[in-house]
Write a protein that holds these residues in place. Structure first.
Motif, short mmCIF file in Angstrom:
data_model
loop_
_atom_site.label_atom_id
_atom_site.label_comp_id
_atom_site.label_asym_id
_atom_site.label_seq_id
_atom_site.Cartn_x
_atom_site.Cartn_y
_atom_site.Cartn_z
N GLU A 159 4.97 -4.75 0.37
CA GLU A 159 4.30 -4.16 0.79
C GLU A 159 3.40 -2.79 2.40
N PHE A 160 3.86 -4.13 2.74
CA PHE A 160 3.85 -3.32 4.27
C PHE A 160 4.12 -1.72 4.60
N LEU A 161 5.22 -2.10 3.47
CA LEU A 161 7.04 -0.94 3.76
C LEU A 161 6.46 0.95 3.32
N ALA A 162 5.16 -0.15 1.56
CA ALA A 162 5.71 1.30 0.94
C ALA A 162 3.91 1.24 1.12
N ALA A 185 13.81 1.57 6.13
CA ALA A 185 13.93 0.28 6.14
C ALA A 185 15.27 0.04 5.84
N ILE A 186 15.35 0.95 3.86
CA ILE A 186 16.68 1.25 3.38
C ILE A 186 17.74 1.33 4.69
#
Length: 105
Positions: free
Chosen positions: A2-5, A13-14
């Motif tokens: 959720e943080f990344l989104a 990140a990917i």
């Protein structure tokens, strides 16, 4: 996740994880060929097929993508393993003297 989104960092990140995965496979191929020769190609095949299959099953986009990258890198490494053997034959990388002694007997 959720943080990344929330902060729109999933792609970054990917990308970083992909870079690290590909970077990990380079020494794996070199060490694999050094210690086992090209006979360890099947390990990369099994790992690749399992990872690609898992990427289809996993629902979370982030993990599914990383599994697919791991699987593709594993499958690509099969060809690199045989290329590594050629690089060793050309003298670009050291050959394993223990393995050479066994094959000369």
């Amino acid at each position: 996740m959720e943080f990344l989104a929330h902060y729109h960092l999933t792609g970054l990140a990917i990308g970083v994880a992909t870079f690290l995965i590909i970077g990990l496979f380079h020494p794996l191929v070199i060490r694999g060929e050094y210690h086992f020769g090209t006979g360890c190609w099947w390990v990369f095949l099994v790992m690749g097929i399992a990872s690609v299959a898992a990427s289809i099953v996993v629902g979370e986009l982030f993990w599914s993508t990383l599994l697919a990258v791991w699987g593709a890198s594993s499958l690509w490494s099969i060809g690199e393993l045989f290329e590594q053997r050629r690089r060793v034959e050309k003298g670009w990388f050291p050959a394993n003297p223990k393995r050479q002694a066994k094959s000369k007997k």
